[in-house]
Design a protein around this motif. Structure first.
Motif, PDB file in Angstrom:
ATOM      1  N   ALA A 146      -2.541   7.439   6.261  1.00 30.16           N
ATOM      2  CA  ALA A 146      -1.301   6.937   5.651  1.00 30.16           C
ATOM      3  C   ALA A 146      -0.515   8.081   5.011  1.00 30.16           C
ATOM      4  O   ALA A 146       0.720   8.133   5.120  1.00 30.16           O
ATOM      5  N   LYS A 206       0.808  -1.219   0.000  1.00 35.49           N
ATOM      6  CA  LYS A 206       0.000   0.000   0.000  1.00 35.49           C
ATOM      7  C   LYS A 206       0.844   1.273   0.000  1.00 35.49           C
ATOM      8  O   LYS A 206       0.399   2.307  -0.487  1.00 35.49           O
ATOM      9  N   ASP A 207       2.084   1.214   0.490  1.00 39.43           N
ATOM     10  CA  ASP A 207       2.961   2.386   0.477  1.00 39.43           C
ATOM     11  C   ASP A 207       3.203   2.894  -0.940  1.00 39.43           C
ATOM     12  O   ASP A 207       3.485   4.080  -1.140  1.00 39.43           O
ATOM     13  N   THR A 208       3.081   2.022  -1.913  1.00 42.27           N
ATOM     14  CA  THR A 208       3.264   2.379  -3.312  1.00 42.27           C
ATOM     15  C   THR A 208       2.268   3.462  -3.743  1.00 42.27           C
ATOM     16  O   THR A 208       2.575   4.276  -4.613  1.00 42.27           O
ATOM     17  N   ILE A 258       0.897   5.844  -1.788  1.00 44.30           N
ATOM     18  CA  ILE A 258       0.903   7.058  -0.970  1.00 44.30           C
ATOM     19  C   ILE A 258       1.187   8.323  -1.792  1.00 44.30           C
ATOM     20  O   ILE A 258       0.464   9.314  -1.650  1.00 44.30           O
ATOM     21  N   ASP A 314       0.979  10.054   7.833  1.00 46.91           N
ATOM     22  CA  ASP A 314       2.146   9.330   8.364  1.00 46.91           C
ATOM     23  C   ASP A 314       3.364   9.573   7.485  1.00 46.91           C
ATOM     24  O   ASP A 314       4.472   9.810   7.976  1.00 46.91           O
ATOM     25  N   TYR A 315       3.149   9.513   6.173  1.00 48.27           N
ATOM     26  CA  TYR A 315       4.225   9.765   5.218  1.00 48.27           C
ATOM     27  C   TYR A 315       4.789  11.178   5.396  1.00 48.27           C
ATOM     28  O   TYR A 315       5.998  11.379   5.446  1.00 48.27           O
TER      29      TYR A 315
END
Length: 184
Positions: free
Chosen positions: A52, A3-5, A7, A55-56
């Protein structure tokens, strides 16, 4: 994909459309994920997506902006480095601030505490640089607040006039303004 992809894409969407305007249809189109896949990666829906992204951004601030205020350099040099990092984050004024868009509309109450904590930490860090340079705490705190006002205001005006040079000029002048009467 993890899922970070997604962001960076989500950051852009929420920056430009805010919480209410970043519909699931827009998010799905921009990420290339169907709604079921979005909920697989972000079971909490848009709230989790924004968390998210925040957070980033908190990690980016902790990794790039706050460390620029450390070291043995003068207050002016530290603040200039901070402004350089901010210029990167906002692509020299071509990108709006997600914080401003999240504080508008229905998302304000959802993310207010998080935004308040981010601003408070940033103001404290700048105030500490100024206190270390000889400014009294009250004035240093006020200048830290003025820093946020200058940055946010110049971003909004730069976006409104479609003129990123406004933001760039503000960042260039900001370190000197913050260090006024310090002799740095």
């Amino acid at each position: 994909m993890p899922k970070d992809t997604y962001i960076p894409c989500l950051l852009q969407l929420f920056r430009h459309y805010g919480y209410d305007g970043a519909t699931l249809a827009r998010i799905s189109e921009a990420t290339g994920l169907g709604k079921a896949s979005l909920y697989h990666h972000f079971p909490g829906g848009k709230d989790e997506m924004v968390q998210a992204v925040m957070d980033y951004l908190d990690a980016w601030l902790a990794e790039h902006v706050l460390p620029s205020l450390q070291g043995d350099d003068s207050a002016l040099e530290k603040l200039q480095r901070m402004c350089d990092r901010l210029s990167e984050l906002y692509e020299a004024g071509r990108q709006p601030c997600i914080t401003a868009t999240l504080l508008l509309g229905s998302a304000r109450d959802l993310f207010h505490d998080r935004v308040q904590a981010r601003y408070s930490a940033w103001i404290r860090a700048v105030a500490q640089v100024l206190v270390d340079a000889g400014l009294d705490l009250t004035t240093a705190q006020q200048r830290g607040e003025d820093m946020v006002i200058t940055i946010q205001g110049s971003l909004i005006v730069a976006q409104g006039l479609d003129n990123p040079e406004i933001f760039q000029r503000s960042l260039k002048q900001l370190p000197q303004q913050l260090c006024q009467n310090l002799g740095t």
